[in-house]
Write a protein that holds these residues in place. Structure first.
Motif, short mmCIF file in Angstrom:
data_model
loop_
_atom_site.label_atom_id
_atom_site.label_comp_id
_atom_site.label_asym_id
_atom_site.label_seq_id
_atom_site.Cartn_x
_atom_site.Cartn_y
_atom_site.Cartn_z
N ALA A 71 0.89 -1.35 0.06
CA ALA A 71 0.07 0.06 -0.09
C ALA A 71 0.87 1.25 -0.04
N LYS A 72 1.95 1.24 0.36
CA LYS A 72 2.87 2.31 0.46
C LYS A 72 3.10 3.25 -0.72
N TYR A 73 2.72 2.85 -1.76
CA TYR A 73 3.07 3.69 -3.11
C TYR A 73 1.93 4.53 -3.38
N ASP A 74 0.85 4.48 -2.59
CA ASP A 74 -0.29 5.16 -2.86
C ASP A 74 -0.03 6.56 -1.83
N ILE A 75 0.19 7.80 -2.38
CA ILE A 75 0.35 8.65 -1.44
C ILE A 75 -0.88 9.68 -1.10
N SER A 76 -2.20 9.20 -1.73
CA SER A 76 -3.34 10.19 -1.66
C SER A 76 -4.02 9.86 -0.38
N CYS A 77 -3.39 9.53 0.56
CA CYS A 77 -4.15 9.10 1.86
C CYS A 77 -4.10 10.11 2.95
N SER A 78 -3.83 11.33 2.72
CA SER A 78 -3.61 12.28 3.68
C SER A 78 -4.91 12.67 4.44
N SER A 79 -4.93 12.52 5.80
CA SER A 79 -6.25 12.91 6.40
C SER A 79 -6.33 14.33 6.34
N SER A 80 -7.68 15.16 6.31
CA SER A 80 -7.56 16.38 6.20
C SER A 80 -9.00 16.94 6.64
N GLY A 81 -9.14 17.30 7.48
CA GLY A 81 -10.59 18.17 8.24
C GLY A 81 -11.61 17.84 8.32
N SER A 87 0.12 8.52 9.79
CA SER A 87 -0.96 8.35 11.19
C SER A 87 -2.28 7.64 10.84
N LEU A 88 -2.37 7.09 9.76
CA LEU A 88 -3.43 6.12 9.61
C LEU A 88 -2.66 4.57 9.42
N LEU A 89 -3.57 3.67 9.60
CA LEU A 89 -3.27 2.21 9.09
C LEU A 89 -3.44 2.24 7.81
N LYS A 90 -2.53 2.17 7.12
CA LYS A 90 -2.33 2.34 5.48
C LYS A 90 -2.09 0.80 5.08
N ILE A 91 -3.35 0.42 4.52
CA ILE A 91 -3.21 -0.99 4.09
C ILE A 91 -4.20 -1.41 3.09
N GLY A 144 -6.57 6.63 12.62
CA GLY A 144 -7.74 6.24 11.66
C GLY A 144 -7.13 5.13 10.56
N LEU A 145 -7.80 4.92 9.40
CA LEU A 145 -7.85 3.69 8.43
C LEU A 145 -7.36 4.63 6.92
N PHE A 146 -6.73 4.06 6.20
CA PHE A 146 -6.67 4.13 5.02
C PHE A 146 -6.69 2.87 4.11
N ILE A 147 -7.85 2.66 3.42
CA ILE A 147 -7.97 1.25 3.16
C ILE A 147 -8.12 1.31 1.47
N SER A 148 -7.47 0.48 0.72
CA SER A 148 -7.48 0.17 -0.70
C SER A 148 -7.21 -1.18 -0.98
N SER A 149 -7.35 -1.50 -2.07
CA SER A 149 -7.40 -3.06 -2.42
C SER A 149 -6.97 -3.12 -3.98
N GLY A 150 -6.15 -4.44 -4.25
CA GLY A 150 -6.33 -4.91 -5.38
C GLY A 150 -7.56 -5.39 -6.10
N ILE A 151 -7.74 -5.41 -7.10
CA ILE A 151 -9.18 -5.84 -7.93
C ILE A 151 -9.33 -7.25 -8.19
N VAL A 152 -9.92 -7.85 -7.43
CA VAL A 152 -10.36 -9.46 -7.52
C VAL A 152 -11.83 -9.86 -7.95
N ARG A 153 -11.90 -10.57 -8.88
CA ARG A 153 -13.26 -10.99 -9.50
C ARG A 153 -13.99 -9.84 -10.18
#
Length: 426
Positions: free
Chosen positions: A16-26, A56-60, A106-115
């Motif tokens: 997940a670390k290459y996605d930088i669009s996860c900043s929390s903001s307001g 500061s988020l669980l980036k996963i 907090g949490l930043f959640i992304s995923s590979g696309i399956v099915r």
């Protein structure tokens, strides 16, 4: 935590670390005495790495299995890398466990696309439902919307999370199809438009019915990869400008291309991440959002790419001597704001302070003006005139240009002091 879960965490946090669009903001999601956690605009602890990643988020990722084969992505289908996946309950419980240990806010959640996009989106929504409904978690959640997912699933997710993002990745359709043959801009812009439209409708509904839950209260963001394809800075900033015309678009992130995969003839051979170009794009982005510049002033047909030796505001000032000098005691806020070395806060203070007295060199210094830059472009009371016309553009550029960033090779960057997502300690 058992060894199997630790292994999954290591694999999916790394993916997940290459996605930088996860900043929390307001986002503001108050805790009304029920459940745990509290997302507030001044309550989320931000910790950023040197390249802008929020830690500061669980980036996963829910899973790094993916049916797509994007050339620039570490998780592409053809890559031979360790694969793993959480069940929705495993990831929800892991988030709560880390929150209770005070590791995260907090949490930043992304995923590979399956099915299919819908199948993947449903599983991500299930994670958030468990957090919100079963654990009573009120903290900040950012979800990556899956291109191609149905409008109904976007609607569901938007009422549960604080921010959603849909990454554009490649600015032009032609180059996107070259590097990501399974994607197209239509499937990316569709959820963007859906989020935008739902947010506007939600605002109107809340004016009539105060009990209506908020839809993505922190808006949406996106990410563009820089240097993987041949787009000019002008093309990138024109795209950025169009995106910012939507009130729901809060941030566009620029990610310098990192060759994380093996050789691919579709990708350029690079030795260094284009960090300086990335930095200049962020500076130009700032001018578009807060300094009332338009794209044609920053980049144009004569200068399609940003100057890497000086910042975009200074580059514009050097190219446009007819706008200077600016009289800080007489000229408008808009003109003062365009002076290199004067920021938004300083410009406002200048307009307030000059109501009471004439501003001098020392007064500007106390206000916070960077006189090393501003002196070439301003006139003030009892201050020598440093007209741009009296100093050659070459002299100003030489005096004010910034030293180049120290960019170690990718191998050294990876082995030594590369900015990295923080790892959890056990």
């Amino acid at each position: 935590m058992n060894e199997k879960m630790i292994t999954k965490l290591e694999i999916l946090a790394e993916s997940a670390k290459y996605d930088i669009s996860c900043s929390s903001s307001g986002a503001s999601r108050s805790n009304k005495g029920k459940g745990i956690g509290n997302a507030h605009k001044s309550g989320i602890c931000h910790t950023f790495t040197a390249d802008g990643r929020c830690v500061s988020l669980l980036k996963i990722m829910l899973t790094n299995y993916c049916m797509f084969d994007c050339a620039y992505c570490i998780n592409r289908q053809s890559n031979d890398i360790p694969r793993a996946g959480f069940t929705p309950r495993e990831l929800a419980d892991l988030t709560i466990e880390f929150y209770r240990r005070n590791y995260i806010e907090g949490l930043f959640i992304s995923s590979g696309i399956v099915r299919s996009p819908d199948h993947t989106m449903e599983k991500m929504i299930r994670v958030v439902k468990i957090l919100r409904n079963e654990h009573g978690f009120n903290g900040y959640i950012h979800m990556k919307a899956i291109p191609g997912a149905s409008n109904e699933l976007i609607d569901q997710a938007g009422l549960l999370v604080d921010r959603m993002s849909v990454n554009l990745e490649i600015p032009t359709e032609e180059n996107l199809k070259l590097l990501a043959p399974d994607k197209d801009h239509q499937s990316i812009y569709q959820p963007m438009r859906q989020i935008h439209q739902n947010l506007l409708e939600n605002i109107e509904d809340r004016k009539k019915f105060r009990s209506t839950p908020k839809f993505v209260p922190a808006g949406q963001s996106t990410q563009v990869i820089i240097g993987a394809t041949d787009e000019s800075d002008k093309q990138i900033l024109q795209l950025t400008s169009k995106l910012y015309k939507r009130p729901s678009m809060k941030r566009v992130y620029y990610s310098g291309f990192i060759p994380v995969n093996g050789y691919d003839k579709r990708l350029p051979v690079v030795q260094d991440v284009p960090r300086m170009r990335e930095n200049r794009l962020y500076q130009a982005d700032w001018l578009l959002r807060f300094y009332d510049f338009n794209v044609d002033e920053i980049v144009n047909d004569q200068h399609p790419d940003l100057d890497l030796t000086v910042d975009p505001k200074l580059a514009w000032a050097i190219r446009n001597p007819q706008y200077f000098p600016v009289d800080v005691n007489r000229d408008s806020y808009q003109k003062i704001l365009r002076v290199p070395g004067i920021g938004v806060k300083s410009a406002k203070l200048i307009v307030m302070a000059r109501r009471h007295r004439k501003l001098t060199f020392e007064a500007l210094k106390r206000i916070g003006v960077v006189l090393k830059r501003a002196k070439f472009f301003v006139v003030c009371h009892e201050m020598k005139k440093f007209k741009l016309l009296d100093s050659s553009a070459d002299y100003i550029r030489l005096t004010l240009q910034e030293p180049p960033l120290q960019e170690p090779s990718l191998l050294e960057d990876k082995q030594n002091n590369a900015p990295e997502q923080l790892a959890m300690g056990w």
